[in-house]
Design a protein around this motif. Sequence first.
Motif, PDB file in Angstrom:
ATOM      1  N   ARG A 168       0.837  -1.207   0.000  1.00 30.11           N
ATOM      2  CA  ARG A 168       0.000   0.000   0.000  1.00 30.11           C
ATOM      3  C   ARG A 168       0.866   1.248   0.000  1.00 30.11           C
ATOM      4  N   SER A 169       1.967   1.234   0.771  1.00 25.11           N
ATOM      5  CA  SER A 169       2.838   2.400   0.863  1.00 25.11           C
ATOM      6  C   SER A 169       3.454   2.756  -0.485  1.00 25.11           C
ATOM      7  N   VAL A 170       3.754   1.751  -1.306  1.00 26.57           N
ATOM      8  CA  VAL A 170       4.330   2.001  -2.623  1.00 26.57           C
ATOM      9  C   VAL A 170       3.279   2.597  -3.560  1.00 26.57           C
ATOM     10  N   LEU A 171       2.047   2.070  -3.512  1.00 27.65           N
ATOM     11  CA  LEU A 171       0.971   2.647  -4.319  1.00 27.65           C
ATOM     12  C   LEU A 171       0.708   4.094  -3.917  1.00 27.65           C
ATOM     13  N   ALA A 172       0.827   4.383  -2.624  1.00 26.36           N
ATOM     14  CA  ALA A 172       0.668   5.757  -2.164  1.00 26.36           C
ATOM     15  C   ALA A 172       1.767   6.642  -2.736  1.00 26.36           C
ATOM     16  N   ASP A 173       2.994   6.161  -2.694  1.00 27.95           N
ATOM     17  CA  ASP A 173       4.120   6.938  -3.205  1.00 27.95           C
ATOM     18  C   ASP A 173       3.950   7.231  -4.691  1.00 27.95           C
ATOM     19  N   LEU A 174       3.465   6.254  -5.442  1.00 30.52           N
ATOM     20  CA  LEU A 174       3.272   6.430  -6.881  1.00 30.52           C
ATOM     21  C   LEU A 174       2.077   7.319  -7.211  1.00 30.52           C
ATOM     22  N   GLY A 175       1.123   7.431  -6.299  1.00 30.18           N
ATOM     23  CA  GLY A 175      -0.112   8.138  -6.608  1.00 30.18           C
ATOM     24  C   GLY A 175      -1.069   7.301  -7.435  1.00 30.18           C
ATOM     25  N   GLY A 176      -1.020   5.965  -7.247  1.00 29.28           N
ATOM     26  CA  GLY A 176      -1.929   5.068  -7.952  1.00 29.28           C
ATOM     27  C   GLY A 176      -1.470   4.744  -9.359  1.00 29.28           C
ATOM     28  N   PHE A 177      -2.383   4.137 -10.119  1.00 23.28           N
ATOM     29  CA  PHE A 177      -2.108   3.713 -11.489  1.00 23.28           C
ATOM     30  C   PHE A 177      -2.204   4.888 -12.454  1.00 23.28           C
ATOM     31  N   ARG A 178      -1.419   4.850 -13.520  1.00 25.27           N
ATOM     32  CA  ARG A 178      -1.695   5.720 -14.661  1.00 25.27           C
ATOM     33  C   ARG A 178      -2.906   5.139 -15.369  1.00 25.27           C
ATOM     34  N   ASP A 179      -3.951   5.940 -15.491  1.00 26.88           N
ATOM     35  CA  ASP A 179      -5.233   5.369 -15.920  1.00 26.88           C
ATOM     36  C   ASP A 179      -5.630   5.784 -17.332  1.00 26.88           C
ATOM     37  N   ASP A 180      -4.641   6.044 -18.196  1.00 29.71           N
ATOM     38  CA  ASP A 180      -4.951   6.472 -19.556  1.00 29.71           C
ATOM     39  C   ASP A 180      -4.451   5.491 -20.610  1.00 29.71           C
TER      40      ASP A 180
END
Length: 322
Positions: A168-180
């Motif tokens: 979860r901490s890594v997803l937070a650091d990334l700001g989630g998925f690139r969704d395009d």
Amino acid sequence: MGDSPELSVCIVTYERPEFLRRCLGSLARGLAPETEIVVVDASAEDRRDIADEFDHPVVYVHAPQLAGWMTRSRNEALRHVHGAIVSFLDDDVVLRPGWERALLDAFADPAVAAVSGRTCNGLPGEEHYAKPIGRLLEDGTLTDGFASSPDAPQAVDHGIGANMSFRRSVLADLGGFRDDYPGTALREDTDIFLRIRALGGRAVFAPDAAVDHLPAPHVRGARFDTRYKLYGRRNHMVLLARYDGIRSPMLRRWVRVQFRAIGRAGGLGARLKRLAVTVVGVGWGWFAALRSASWHPLPPRRDDALGRELRATLGAPADASA
């Protein structure tokens, strides 16, 4: 909710109710009672009644406005998770025994930021793979091997979207998925693994965290049809341009690989069809890269409004939104 679960399992689904039911039945039987399940359903019809069929609680999110955008549905799921580990499974998989334990064992190493589990397709010989598993090669191509069964976990560059998990901490650091990444969302899974790699994070393939992939039909078109191949080339070009820059030698090598492959197609008709798909897909990818990438590698962290929102949501204490 009260105490935070160790694991949240997210299912993104769209107009495949029977496959969702089968998948949730597998999760209800195979997960610990405290493990969280989140379903984001982009179907037109609200099907929370399927989620309510099982003793294991399910957080059901009906989001028809997200139809056709898998990564936007993944980001929607991130608004609802509470676990320290966040997994994404396709709605057409079922767990093999021991999936959860093997996954958490892989994350017992604090250096591991992401895990790709084994995804079995029932094909003869798929447990053996001659190449390195899950690697980005110098010519921009990707190796596979996610159905193989090595004796121990293997370091990888990227994973498979049907069975992938993250801190979860890594997803937070990334700001989630690139969704395009449009269409069938090809390469959106590779994208997030390569962004983790750019941060210095370690990803592994855990063969004992296994699922059986029992493919559901696509709602529109068919798996590996011409539309699928066009999106694949378009999205792959965008992926490499974002990871290594538009001027990347890797990107140029990948384009050369695509055109050289035309001659290996059997028969004139097949070669002409591959030529057309390659020209259109690569051209589409080039224009898309000019709009969504840069001459240099993009920073791995999203810094737009959604990225900042997800960073705040995922970075908050795990039970803060209860």
